[in-house]
Write an enzyme that holds these catalytic residues in place. Structure first.
Site, PDB file in Angstrom:
ATOM      1  N   GLU A   1     -34.437  16.181   5.544  1.00 15.33           N
ATOM      2  CA  GLU A   1     -33.775  14.913   5.890  1.00 15.33           C
ATOM      3  C   GLU A   1     -34.800  13.782   5.954  1.00 15.33           C
ATOM      4  O   GLU A   1     -34.479  12.624   5.687  1.00 15.33           O
ATOM      5  CB  GLU A   1     -32.999  15.075   7.211  1.00 15.33           C
ATOM      6  CG  GLU A   1     -31.726  15.878   6.978  1.00 15.33           C
ATOM      7  CD  GLU A   1     -31.310  16.751   8.134  1.00 15.33           C
ATOM      8  OE1 GLU A   1     -31.733  16.528   9.272  1.00 15.33           O
ATOM      9  OE2 GLU A   1     -30.526  17.702   7.890  1.00 15.33           O
TER      10      GLU A   1
ATOM     11  N   LYS B   1     -31.970  18.234  15.584  1.00 14.97           N
ATOM     12  CA  LYS B   1     -31.811  16.972  14.838  1.00 14.97           C
ATOM     13  C   LYS B   1     -31.542  15.814  15.816  1.00 14.97           C
ATOM     14  O   LYS B   1     -31.961  15.892  16.960  1.00 14.97           O
ATOM     15  CB  LYS B   1     -30.711  17.085  13.782  1.00 14.97           C
ATOM     16  CG  LYS B   1     -30.832  18.359  12.942  1.00 14.97           C
ATOM     17  CD  LYS B   1     -30.012  18.291  11.709  1.00 14.97           C
ATOM     18  CE  LYS B   1     -29.996  19.657  11.053  1.00 14.97           C
ATOM     19  NZ  LYS B   1     -29.675  19.595   9.658  1.00 14.97           N
TER      20      LYS B   1
ATOM     21  N   GLY C   1     -26.730  22.348   6.481  1.00 13.85           N
ATOM     22  CA  GLY C   1     -25.564  21.688   7.068  1.00 13.85           C
ATOM     23  C   GLY C   1     -24.305  21.769   6.226  1.00 13.85           C
ATOM     24  O   GLY C   1     -23.324  21.084   6.489  1.00 13.85           O
TER      25      GLY C   1
ATOM     26  N   GLU D   1     -36.177  25.755   3.048  1.00 15.29           N
ATOM     27  CA  GLU D   1     -34.823  25.281   3.324  1.00 15.29           C
ATOM     28  C   GLU D   1     -34.265  24.575   2.096  1.00 15.29           C
ATOM     29  O   GLU D   1     -34.529  23.385   1.879  1.00 15.29           O
ATOM     30  CB  GLU D   1     -34.842  24.295   4.492  1.00 15.29           C
ATOM     31  CG  GLU D   1     -35.410  24.848   5.770  1.00 15.29           C
ATOM     32  CD  GLU D   1     -34.907  24.058   6.963  1.00 15.29           C
ATOM     33  OE1 GLU D   1     -34.157  24.636   7.754  1.00 15.29           O
ATOM     34  OE2 GLU D   1     -35.240  22.872   7.083  1.00 15.29           O
TER      35      GLU D   1
ATOM     36  N   SER E   1     -27.732  26.693   6.940  1.00 16.85           N
ATOM     37  CA  SER E   1     -26.435  27.284   7.319  1.00 16.85           C
ATOM     38  C   SER E   1     -26.537  28.710   7.848  1.00 16.85           C
ATOM     39  O   SER E   1     -25.638  29.531   7.617  1.00 16.85           O
ATOM     40  CB  SER E   1     -25.456  27.199   6.139  1.00 16.85           C
ATOM     41  OG  SER E   1     -25.225  25.849   5.805  1.00 16.85           O
TER      42      SER E   1
ATOM     43  N   HIS F   1     -39.220  17.975   7.096  1.00 17.64           N
ATOM     44  CA  HIS F   1     -37.815  18.382   7.016  1.00 17.64           C
ATOM     45  C   HIS F   1     -37.152  17.605   5.872  1.00 17.64           C
ATOM     46  O   HIS F   1     -37.444  16.431   5.657  1.00 17.64           O
ATOM     47  CB  HIS F   1     -37.097  18.116   8.348  1.00 17.64           C
ATOM     48  CG  HIS F   1     -35.734  18.731   8.370  1.00 17.64           C
ATOM     49  ND1 HIS F   1     -34.651  18.141   7.770  1.00 17.64           N
ATOM     50  CD2 HIS F   1     -35.294  19.912   8.872  1.00 17.64           C
ATOM     51  CE1 HIS F   1     -33.590  18.926   7.912  1.00 17.64           C
ATOM     52  NE2 HIS F   1     -33.952  20.010   8.583  1.00 17.64           N
TER      53      HIS F   1
ATOM     54  N   ASN G   1     -33.559  23.460  15.309  1.00 11.85           N
ATOM     55  CA  ASN G   1     -33.747  22.032  15.089  1.00 11.85           C
ATOM     56  C   ASN G   1     -32.486  21.309  15.543  1.00 11.85           C
ATOM     57  O   ASN G   1     -31.454  21.394  14.894  1.00 11.85           O
ATOM     58  CB  ASN G   1     -34.007  21.798  13.588  1.00 11.85           C
ATOM     59  CG  ASN G   1     -34.030  20.336  13.218  1.00 11.85           C
ATOM     60  OD1 ASN G   1     -34.174  19.470  14.086  1.00 11.85           O
ATOM     61  ND2 ASN G   1     -33.910  20.050  11.931  1.00 11.85           N
TER      62      ASN G   1
END
Ligand code: PEP
Length: 248
Positions: free
Chosen positions: A97, A12, A171, A165, A211, A95, A10
């Site tokens: 985010e 992003k 991240g 996730e 990560s 996702h 991904n």
């Protein structure tokens, strides 16, 4: 039943024409294992470029998000048909985010997932708990709630890959331990068996994301319910290839 190892990347909201070409160049120049399915998700603006530049048969291209409706008056959104028109064959949905920053609800994510599947895309459906939810001991309740929104309206999960996730691991450099990931993946699969049936639950791939890098990917090697990875930051670097090869 063996589930095919799967690695998603991904990108992003990162990249330019030049850097997207460079990243895909790392893959093109590598001797990728034929048995690993790889899907990369550049920003939507570069989907067509990614399709053109990619020369690897085992690498497919994904959108990071789609809308739950077809073409029309939905300014700024993209529909699955447009993603397909560019030659991409997958999309991410849900996702974290998008769930946390854009405030997408479980139902909206489920509707997008359903519509994308109906339109012929395969979907990486992302789920996972926040740090507060983990501390409150409700990791599985959160994952179950996010999955149930989808399983209520989707009966055929053949073209869905689930990405677990944990939000606190994305991240941050703080990956879940392989044992923790395995325990959660096993519980997610057990939950899915109660909603989509044992056969589909046994067949669906569950990726770990958060990560993952070229070094720690190998540590998940013997975890029976970890069928691959969804990778953010490290998918922009040459070490993405090490992750793809981590099961060899
Ligand atoms: C992601 O964005 O899905 C992700 C897992 O990011 P990272 O690998 O950077 O933690």
């Amino acid at each position: 039943m063996a589930r095919q190892f799967f690695v998603g990347g991904n990108f992003k909201m990162n990249g330019t024409k030049e850097s997207v070409k460079k990243i895909i160049g790392y893959l093109n120049d590598s001797d990728l294992p034929a048995q690993v399915e790889v899907v990369i998700a550049p920003p939507a603006l570069y989907l067509g470029l990614a399709v053109e530049v990619n020369t690897q048969k085992t690498v497919a291209i994904a959108a990071q998000n789609v809308f739950d409706k077809d073409a029309g008056a939905f300014t700024g959104e993209i529909c699955p048909a447009q993603v397909k028109d560019l030659g991409a064959t997958w999309t991410l949905t849900g996702h974290s985010e998008r769930r946390t920053i854009i405030k997408e609800s479980d139902e909206f994510v489920a509707n997008k997932t359903k519509f994308a599947l109906e339109q012929g895309l395969s979907v990486i459906l992302c789920i996972g708990e926040t740090l507060e939810e983990r501390k409150a001991g409700i990791t599985l309740d959160v994952c179950a709630r996010q999955l149930d929104a989808a399983s209520k309206i989707i009966s055929d999960w053949t073209n869905i890959v689930v990405a677990y996730e944990p939000v606190w691991a994305i991240g941050t450099g703080l990956a879940a331990t392989p044992d923790d990931a395995q325990e959660t993946h096993k519980a997610i699969r057990a939950h899915l068996a109660t909603t989509i049936g044992e056969k589909q639950a046994a067949e669906v791939r569950i990726l770990y994301g958060g990560s993952v890098n070229g070094k720690n990917a190998k540590e998940f090697k013997d975890k029976a319910d970890v069928d691959g990875f969804l990778v953010g930051g490290a998918s922009l670097k040459p070490e993405f290839v090490d992750i793809i090869k981590s099961r060899l």
